[in-house]
Design a protein around this motif. Structure first.
Motif, mmCIF file in Angstrom:
data_model
loop_
_atom_site.group_PDB
_atom_site.id
_atom_site.type_symbol
_atom_site.label_atom_id
_atom_site.label_comp_id
_atom_site.label_asym_id
_atom_site.label_seq_id
_atom_site.Cartn_x
_atom_site.Cartn_y
_atom_site.Cartn_z
ATOM 1 N N ALA A 102 -11.474 -20.273 2.930
ATOM 2 C CA ALA A 102 -10.420 -21.240 2.734
ATOM 3 C C ALA A 102 -9.558 -21.216 1.529
ATOM 4 O O ALA A 102 -8.228 -21.522 1.302
ATOM 5 C CB ALA A 102 -11.430 -22.587 2.595
ATOM 6 N N ASP A 103 -10.157 -20.385 0.364
ATOM 7 C CA ASP A 103 -9.444 -20.156 -0.747
ATOM 8 C C ASP A 103 -8.283 -19.144 -0.584
ATOM 9 O O ASP A 103 -7.266 -19.171 -1.252
ATOM 10 C CB ASP A 103 -10.178 -19.634 -2.034
ATOM 11 N N THR A 104 -8.451 -18.327 0.527
ATOM 12 C CA THR A 104 -7.252 -17.515 0.633
ATOM 13 C C THR A 104 -5.887 -18.311 1.334
ATOM 14 O O THR A 104 -4.896 -17.475 1.232
ATOM 15 C CB THR A 104 -7.658 -16.371 1.764
ATOM 16 N N VAL A 105 -6.127 -19.473 1.734
ATOM 17 C CA VAL A 105 -5.051 -20.159 2.051
ATOM 18 C C VAL A 105 -4.779 -21.520 1.412
ATOM 19 O O VAL A 105 -3.998 -22.391 1.663
ATOM 20 C CB VAL A 105 -5.011 -20.545 3.602
ATOM 21 N N ASP A 106 -5.564 -21.675 0.347
ATOM 22 C CA ASP A 106 -5.678 -22.850 -0.854
ATOM 23 C C ASP A 106 -5.833 -24.024 0.102
ATOM 24 O O ASP A 106 -5.010 -25.072 -0.103
ATOM 25 C CB ASP A 106 -4.227 -22.730 -1.290
ATOM 26 N N GLU A 107 -6.621 -24.274 0.894
ATOM 27 C CA GLU A 107 -6.758 -25.360 1.810
ATOM 28 C C GLU A 107 -8.385 -25.578 1.712
ATOM 29 O O GLU A 107 -9.141 -24.909 1.366
ATOM 30 C CB GLU A 107 -6.395 -25.292 3.157
ATOM 31 N N ASP A 108 -8.888 -26.912 2.423
ATOM 32 C CA ASP A 108 -10.251 -27.321 2.298
ATOM 33 C C ASP A 108 -10.870 -26.068 3.321
ATOM 34 O O ASP A 108 -12.048 -25.761 3.268
ATOM 35 C CB ASP A 108 -10.427 -28.819 2.674
ATOM 36 N N ASP A 163 -12.314 -3.000 -5.289
ATOM 37 C CA ASP A 163 -12.502 -3.589 -3.867
ATOM 38 C C ASP A 163 -12.511 -5.184 -3.848
ATOM 39 O O ASP A 163 -13.110 -5.656 -4.896
ATOM 40 C CB ASP A 163 -13.728 -3.109 -3.252
ATOM 41 N N GLU A 164 -11.720 -5.798 -2.944
ATOM 42 C CA GLU A 164 -11.755 -7.302 -2.702
ATOM 43 C C GLU A 164 -12.826 -7.647 -1.546
ATOM 44 O O GLU A 164 -12.590 -7.175 -0.358
ATOM 45 C CB GLU A 164 -10.365 -7.702 -2.514
ATOM 46 N N VAL A 165 -13.787 -8.408 -2.098
ATOM 47 C CA VAL A 165 -14.763 -8.933 -0.973
ATOM 48 C C VAL A 165 -14.574 -10.398 -0.558
ATOM 49 O O VAL A 165 -14.463 -11.224 -1.633
ATOM 50 C CB VAL A 165 -16.307 -8.703 -1.345
ATOM 51 N N THR A 166 -14.326 -10.837 0.608
ATOM 52 C CA THR A 166 -14.331 -12.459 1.036
ATOM 53 C C THR A 166 -15.221 -12.349 1.792
ATOM 54 O O THR A 166 -15.608 -11.823 3.021
ATOM 55 C CB THR A 166 -12.822 -12.561 1.372
ATOM 56 N N THR A 167 -16.143 -13.560 1.471
ATOM 57 C CA THR A 167 -17.221 -14.046 2.257
ATOM 58 C C THR A 167 -16.509 -15.549 3.235
ATOM 59 O O THR A 167 -15.561 -16.084 2.659
ATOM 60 C CB THR A 167 -18.509 -14.286 1.615
ATOM 61 N N ILE A 168 -17.278 -15.874 3.959
ATOM 62 C CA ILE A 168 -16.935 -17.294 4.621
ATOM 63 C C ILE A 168 -16.752 -18.268 3.669
ATOM 64 O O ILE A 168 -15.862 -19.150 3.625
ATOM 65 C CB ILE A 168 -18.079 -17.758 5.518
ATOM 66 N N GLU A 169 -17.453 -18.332 2.623
ATOM 67 C CA GLU A 169 -17.714 -19.236 1.658
ATOM 68 C C GLU A 169 -16.042 -19.208 0.605
ATOM 69 O O GLU A 169 -15.644 -20.472 0.204
ATOM 70 C CB GLU A 169 -18.763 -19.135 0.507
ATOM 71 N N GLY A 170 -15.400 -18.141 0.724
ATOM 72 C CA GLY A 170 -14.224 -18.054 0.059
ATOM 73 C C GLY A 170 -12.954 -18.041 0.988
ATOM 74 O O GLY A 170 -11.776 -17.881 0.476
#
Length: 151
Positions: free
Chosen positions: A73-79, A64-71
């Protein structure tokens, strides 16, 4: 010669000074008062919006892939993710408590609607059940539409 700033100029300067605070408020997961209540903790599980407080840990699989608000921006490689930027651009944040959950729910909604090959509708926005204690729903809707255009 000393010039007095206009009220609008003072507000604009204050907004810039608070920029980092606003960004921080839109970038931390919140823990709600009751399981699955305000949805302030909304995160993504395999790309879908879920409330982690309502998902038993035993139900999660190693794949399973879990993404929180902290991560996010990493899904689009931006700040900042485009939806986070839209939140700032539309001055959505007031107290900031619900914003991470709102943003995560909005991103999941926009991705689902895009996968269906259509645009966001008012019915889609009405389907979001995240609670905002400050009542910034008009700006939330505007930010979702603006963020969707950038995603």
């Amino acid at each position: 010669m000393h010039r007095r700033r206009t009220r609008a100029a003072r507000r604009l300067a204050a907004r810039h000074r608070r920029g980092q605070v606003r960004r921080d408020r839109a970038a931390r997961t919140r823990r709600g008062r009751a399981a699955d209540g305000a949805k302030a903790c909304t995160s993504h599980l395999n790309g879908k919006a879920v409330n982690p407080c309502a998902v038993p840990v035993g139900d999660l699989r190693p794949t399973d892939e879990v993404t929180t608000i902290e991560g996010l921006a990493d899904t689009v490689d931006e700040d900042l993710h485009p939806m986070q930027q839209a939140w700032l651009d539309h001055d959505v944040v007031q107290c900031g408590y619900c914003q991470p959950g709102q943003i995560m729910a909005a991103v999941a909604l926009v991705r689902r609607v895009a996968a269906e090959g259509r645009e966001i509708t008012d019915d889609d926005l009405d389907g979001l059940r995240n609670i905002c204690r400050c009542g910034t729903y008009v700006r939330i809707r505007e930010a979702i539409r603006a963020g969707a255009e950038q995603m």
